[in-house]
Structures are given as C-alpha cells and as structure tokens.
Design a protein around this motif. Structure first.
Motif, PDB file in Angstrom:
ATOM      1  N   TRP A 169       0.820  -1.207   0.000  1.00  0.00           N
ATOM      2  CA  TRP A 169       0.000   0.000   0.000  1.00  0.00           C
ATOM      3  C   TRP A 169       0.856   1.259   0.000  1.00  0.00           C
ATOM      4  N   ALA A 170       2.025   1.208   0.624  1.00  0.00           N
ATOM      5  CA  ALA A 170       2.890   2.389   0.678  1.00  0.00           C
ATOM      6  C   ALA A 170       3.301   2.844  -0.722  1.00  0.00           C
ATOM      7  N   LEU A 171       3.445   1.913  -1.645  1.00  0.00           N
ATOM      8  CA  LEU A 171       3.796   2.278  -3.017  1.00  0.00           C
ATOM      9  C   LEU A 171       2.733   3.163  -3.642  1.00  0.00           C
ATOM     10  N   ARG A 172       1.489   2.948  -3.277  1.00  0.00           N
ATOM     11  CA  ARG A 172       0.392   3.758  -3.806  1.00  0.00           C
ATOM     12  C   ARG A 172       0.170   5.026  -2.978  1.00  0.00           C
ATOM     13  N   GLU A 173       0.180   4.872  -1.657  1.00  0.00           N
ATOM     14  CA  GLU A 173      -0.188   5.988  -0.784  1.00  0.00           C
ATOM     15  C   GLU A 173       0.866   7.094  -0.730  1.00  0.00           C
ATOM     16  N   ARG A 174       2.107   6.773  -1.013  1.00  0.00           N
ATOM     17  CA  ARG A 174       3.181   7.756  -0.863  1.00  0.00           C
ATOM     18  C   ARG A 174       3.585   8.419  -2.169  1.00  0.00           C
ATOM     19  N   ILE A 175       2.770   8.253  -3.197  1.00  0.00           N
ATOM     20  CA  ILE A 175       3.076   8.904  -4.476  1.00  0.00           C
ATOM     21  C   ILE A 175       3.120  10.418  -4.319  1.00  0.00           C
ATOM     22  N   THR A 176       2.155  10.967  -3.613  1.00  0.00           N
ATOM     23  CA  THR A 176       2.098  12.416  -3.459  1.00  0.00           C
ATOM     24  C   THR A 176       3.328  12.942  -2.744  1.00  0.00           C
ATOM     25  N   GLU A 177       3.790  12.212  -1.745  1.00  0.00           N
ATOM     26  CA  GLU A 177       5.011  12.624  -1.043  1.00  0.00           C
ATOM     27  C   GLU A 177       6.197  12.648  -2.001  1.00  0.00           C
ATOM     28  N   ALA A 178       6.309  11.619  -2.829  1.00  0.00           N
ATOM     29  CA  ALA A 178       7.411  11.575  -3.797  1.00  0.00           C
ATOM     30  C   ALA A 178       7.333  12.741  -4.770  1.00  0.00           C
ATOM     31  N   LEU A 179       6.124  13.078  -5.201  1.00  0.00           N
ATOM     32  CA  LEU A 179       5.955  14.214  -6.106  1.00  0.00           C
ATOM     33  C   LEU A 179       6.385  15.519  -5.448  1.00  0.00           C
ATOM     34  N   SER A 180       6.028  15.688  -4.175  1.00  0.00           N
ATOM     35  CA  SER A 180       6.380  16.933  -3.489  1.00  0.00           C
ATOM     36  C   SER A 180       7.883  17.069  -3.325  1.00  0.00           C
ATOM     37  N   ARG A 181       8.601  15.970  -3.243  1.00  0.00           N
ATOM     38  CA  ARG A 181      10.057  16.039  -3.145  1.00  0.00           C
ATOM     39  C   ARG A 181      10.707  16.286  -4.495  1.00  0.00           C
ATOM     40  N   ASP A 182       9.969  16.038  -5.560  1.00  0.00           N
ATOM     41  CA  ASP A 182      10.543  16.168  -6.892  1.00  0.00           C
ATOM     42  C   ASP A 182      10.526  17.603  -7.401  1.00  0.00           C
ATOM     43  N   GLY A 183       9.664  18.439  -6.861  1.00  0.00           N
ATOM     44  CA  GLY A 183       9.575  19.816  -7.329  1.00  0.00           C
ATOM     45  C   GLY A 183       8.206  20.386  -7.062  1.00  0.00           C
ATOM     46  N   TYR A 184       7.889  21.482  -7.728  1.00  0.00           N
ATOM     47  CA  TYR A 184       6.596  22.135  -7.545  1.00  0.00           C
ATOM     48  C   TYR A 184       5.510  21.294  -8.216  1.00  0.00           C
ATOM     49  N   VAL A 185       4.393  21.094  -7.520  1.00  0.00           N
ATOM     50  CA  VAL A 185       3.368  20.155  -7.980  1.00  0.00           C
ATOM     51  C   VAL A 185       2.070  20.895  -8.287  1.00  0.00           C
ATOM     52  N   TYR A 186       1.502  20.599  -9.433  1.00  0.00           N
ATOM     53  CA  TYR A 186       0.139  21.000  -9.784  1.00  0.00           C
ATOM     54  C   TYR A 186      -0.704  19.731  -9.759  1.00  0.00           C
ATOM     55  N   LYS A 187      -1.653  19.682  -8.872  1.00  0.00           N
ATOM     56  CA  LYS A 187      -2.413  18.449  -8.680  1.00  0.00           C
ATOM     57  C   LYS A 187      -3.884  18.693  -8.961  1.00  0.00           C
TER      58      LYS A 187
END
Length: 554
Positions: A425-443
C-alpha cells in the motif's frame, strides 16, 4: 437557515470555496505517506510544529518561503473588518487560553500541505465544543469578521488555509468519541477526531471505518465529510453520502443545526445533512458526525500487479469485478512515472518487474479459504490471458506470506519474506510525497468515464511538453477517478507558462470527455474547478452551445 447577506458581507462568505476542516479528499484529501501523524501538533493539531508531510515527521530543511496567495493570484480582499484588540479580548472570553496569536505557531496553519498557497491570518482559535464554535461564529457574524475553518490541514487544494487575514477556527481539540454502538456499528464523534484514531477505536470493537485515506494519520473526520472524501475504500463501501447518518453543524450566524441522528432510515423530512456533505465550509462548520461502520473483515489480501498497457488495466478491472465480486475492496492504478518517483525519492523498491502500469487490488472478507480460492482463480485468469505480466500477493494473517506470481502460478509458489500489505500500500499511498520532493506540484482531482480515464494524462503530456518535469496519473479506478500531477522544478520563471496552459487545458479536456474537474489553485474563486474568470475566459473561447454542453453533459 441561511446567514443574512445584507447590508454587509456575512462572516461565512470566504474568499473562495474553502475546505472546511481541511481535508483531501479526494480529495482532494488525497493519498500521502503511510497513514502516520501529520501536520501541526499532536494527532493533527494545528500550529504546534513546523509544516511536515502528511503522515510522517519528514520536513524539508530550510524549505523556501511560500508566496502569499494574494501575491500569487489576482484576488482582492472583500470588505470584512480587521481583528482588533477588543475582538481578541472578546474571543478570549469565549475560548479562554485558546486564542493563538504567536506568529511562529501560525506559520503551519497559514500554509497548505503542498506549500502552494499561504495566508496571513494573525489569529487561530481552538474551540472544544459545539457551543464554543457557535459563540465564535455568532460574534464574527456580528462583527463582520471573516472565518476559515480548518482541521488536519492535509488537503491538497489549499482550501483549508486562509487567503488573507481570516480568523482560523481549528477543530483539533474537538476530538472526543461520543458513543459507539457495538451492535449497529454506529459511531458518533466530534468533527476533530483524527481518522486513524477512529479506525483504531472501532477496530478494537470488531468494526472498520468506511473511509480510508493516505492522510488518515492527520485528517479529521469533519473535514472528510465536508469535502465528501472518497478514499481507498470507496469501491467497497461507497461515498460518505451513504454512510454518514447525521451531522451537527453550526451555521454562519451561530445557529446550531442538530441532526445527529443514529438512525439508518429517517423519513421525517428533508435530509439536511446532504447539504453539508461536500459543501466545503460554505454553509456551516461541521462539529459532530454520526457514521455507520461496517464489520471488520477477518481475511485481507493485497495483490500488486504489473500491466502492459492501460487497456489491460481496464480489462483487469472488469475481470476483477466479475470474479472477485463481494470481496473486492480496492482497485488502484499508477503509471510507470509514479513508480519511478517513489523509487527515486523514497527508496521504495518495486516488487514486480518493470511495467508501463501497475495495479493494486485489495480483497477483504470473512472466510480466508473462500477468498483465497477466488483470488487464486482471478490471478490465474489474468496471468494466463496476458493482462498481467507479473505480480506479488500478500495476505494479512498472523503469518504474512508473500507469493511471487509467475507463469506457473498457482502450482509453484515461491515464498518471499519482508513484504506485507502495508508495504504494498505504501507504493500507492506515498506517491504524493514523492511528487512533493521532486519539485513544484500541480495536482488535479478528476472524475472521468472509465474508458477515457488516462487520456487526459496523455493529452497533458503532449500539451505541456518539456515545460513540465513529469505528468503522472494514478487513482481509484473503481471510483472512475484519476489524479494527474504536473511537476516543475520550482515556482519560478517557467511556472507562469505552465499556469497559463494547465487550468484551461484540464477543464476543457475533462469537459470534452464528459468528466468532472476539480482544479486546485487554478483560480482562487474556483467552484468545482471553474471560477468566474475561468468561466468568462472559456466563454470567450468556445461557442455557447459547447460551454452549455460542458456544464450540463447529457
């Protein structure tokens, strides 16, 4: 019931549609890191710690300051009053010792979780009871002071944070369980209860919450209801419009609407609670919730599968519903770009061979043998037909067994240790966290017809080209829901071009595909994603007939 709007601006008229009690949603509320404690103070209290990610103690060291919303967007302050010393004294009498004016404590509740918007509120109130909320709103209504309700502040659309200097009314201290009936499974609690705490409370009594979110360690049940959050169990238990039995709400003028019934069927008049489910704080502040909890499943299994294309994802979903039926509780998908971000930024290993798409399936039931037989038949079918190329299965029993699936399944199973359902489940639930570490996010939070669910991601990749670092898609396939995210290096010089292309593109493409678009941060006055400016811009671009069709699809 409605607060009076003349001759002045009422206190409830916020600067834009606000997420009351601050959730995702779905989201808006959406999925973050592994269901652990989140923003602010203990278990979701606002303002006691530096801003962190939803669900853990991680926070970027010396994160850059977030631009003020009033500077980022062309918004103007409406003619509300400014908080005075007399107002502070009056509010102190209402909630003694719980009027927060310390600038450091106000930093976190003024910023959204994605760090895209920032308000400048100078006052935060922490009521403990419905009566205190009523006194606060009544006073603010009489004084023409703007109010912004806030809970866990885990939302991803900036709706729970102030735009200007609104008074923040936090529900963090309204965290008491009022009652639980162990026969009917009806839970009655205050709106500030953290979802994870409620889950533990009912699970100890043989039940589960009908709602599950990645942000469950921080989000409040009142915010979940106010945003009509769908979550990971939507496929099994449906929306909160069906599981919420009653609400206690304080209207803008301080009037208390007590509809906290525990009856599953009530035909004694209008179903007023439906007005407030999904109203996002525009009609009143939810202070207590009555919700129906289903029995806790005794057998839970999670499968993580790789698919060669989105067409195979859809066919897998169709086969899954047909063969698993009543035990199917979740069906999530994510693309390869999501997996790469999770692997790069969070060091989470992919448990299957590299694939263009991945699917997470959860089953839950009361008979482990029966469920295992159905799941075994389903996996054999999708592997044999080529819909799935590889997969991993975890069972949530006392002895966790994780099986590596292959062409010889189910006759020859290789047991692997170290993985469990929570790991998958962590692979799915933590996608947003990974995106926030990658740069500015438009969601963006979108609901689209099933066969067109991923088209928007592909269209946006073409539309944005190299302007965006990543355009990814993931979400609840069973709820016809996808969350395309666009990532840039920062909120910098390249950002305005993305901002110009994105909102119109998302709304127009969604409308053409007969979908629904929630565009967080696109326009501060947004309502369901299309605000006044966006509407007028679309009107000048498209024919009136096309616009009418996009607003009211046949």
């Amino acid at each position: 019931m409605m607060p009076r709007v003349a001759p002045r601006w009422p206190a409830w008229l916020l600067w834009r549609v606000a997420c009351a009690q601050g959730v995702s949603a779905q989201q808006r509320t959406r999925e973050a890191a592994s269901r652990l404690p989140g923003l602010g103070g203990p278990r979701g209290a606002v303002g006691a710690r530096p801003l962190v990610r939803r669900g853990s103690s991680w926070a970027p060291s010396r994160a850059p300051e977030v631009m003020l919303t009033r500077e980022r967007y062309p918004v103007r302050r409406l003619p509300f009053s400014v908080v005075s010393e007399d107002d502070l004294a009056a509010l102190e009498r209402i909630v003694p010792g719980r009027v927060i004016t310390d600038p450091q404590e106000l930093e976190a509740p003024n910023v959204d979780w994605l760090r895209t918007v920032r308000g400048s509120s100078k006052v935060l109130l922490r009521p403990r009871t419905c009566q205190e909320v009523a006194h606060i709103l009544r006073y603010c209504h009489e004084r023409n002071l703007a109010v912004s309700p806030q809970g866990g502040n885990t939302g991803m659309v900036g709706g729970s944070t102030p735009v200007f200097d609104e008074i923040i009314v936090s529900t963090a201290l309204m965290n008491q369980v009022i009652s639980f009936h162990d026969v009917s499974g009806v839970l009655v609690c205050q709106a500030g209860c953290v979802l994870e705490e409620l889950s533990r409370h009912v699970e100890a009594r043989g039940f589960v919450m009908p709602l599950d979110l990645g942000a469950k360690g921080s989000c409040h049940i009142g915010g979940n209801v106010a945003t009509n959050a769908g979550g990971l169990r939507f496929l099994r238990y449906g929306s909160l419009r069906g599981t919420v039995l009653g609400l206690e709400v304080v209207l803008a003028d301080g009037t208390v609407l007590n509809g906290l019934t525990t009856l599953r069927k009530d035909n004694t008049g209008y179903d007023l609670k439906q007005l407030f489910i999904g109203s996002e704080g525009t009609l009143g502040v939810i202070t207590a919730v009555s919700i129906l909890c289903p029995p806790k499943p005794s057998a839970v299994s999670v499968a993580f599968l790789g698919c060669p294309g989105f067409a195979e994802v859809l066919q897998t979903f169709r086969t899954c519903r047909a063969m698993l039926g009543e035990i199917l509780s979740a069906f999530e998908f994510m693309d390869a770009a999501c997996m790469e971000l999770v692997r790069h930024h969070l060091r989470l290993a992919c448990p299957v061979q590299e694939s263009p798409f991945y699917v997470l399936i959860e089953t839950s039931g009361s008979a482990a043998g029966h469920d295992a037989e159905k799941l075994s038949g389903f996996l054999e079918q999708v592997l044999g037909s080529g819909l799935v190329t590889d997969g991993t299965l975890a069972t949530d029993q006392r002895r966790i067994q994780v099986w590596r699936l292959g062409p010889s399944f189910p006759r020859h199973l290789k047991s692997e240790r170290g993985l469990g359902p929570s790991t998958l489940w962590a692979l799915r639930e933590r996608i947003t966290e990974a995106l926030s570490r990658d740069g500015y996010v438009y969601k963006y939070d979108l609901s689209l017809p099933l066969d067109r669910l991923y088209d928007l991601v592909s269209d946006l990749r073409t539309r944005l080209g190299p302007r965006a670092r990543h355009v990814v898609g993931y979400g609840h396939l069973g709820a016809l829901h996808v969350e395309p995210c666009q990532g840039g290096p920062a909120f910098s010089g390249a950002e305005p071009s993305i901002r110009t292309l994105l909102p119109d593109g998302v709304v127009v493409l969604s409308a053409r595909q007969r979908g629904w678009a929630g565009c967080p941060g696109a326009w501060p006055d947004t309502s369901r994603g299309v605000g006044r400016e966006g509407f007028f811009k679309m009107k000048s671009t498209f024919k009136s007939a096309d616009l009418q069709e996009s607003r009211f699809p046949p």
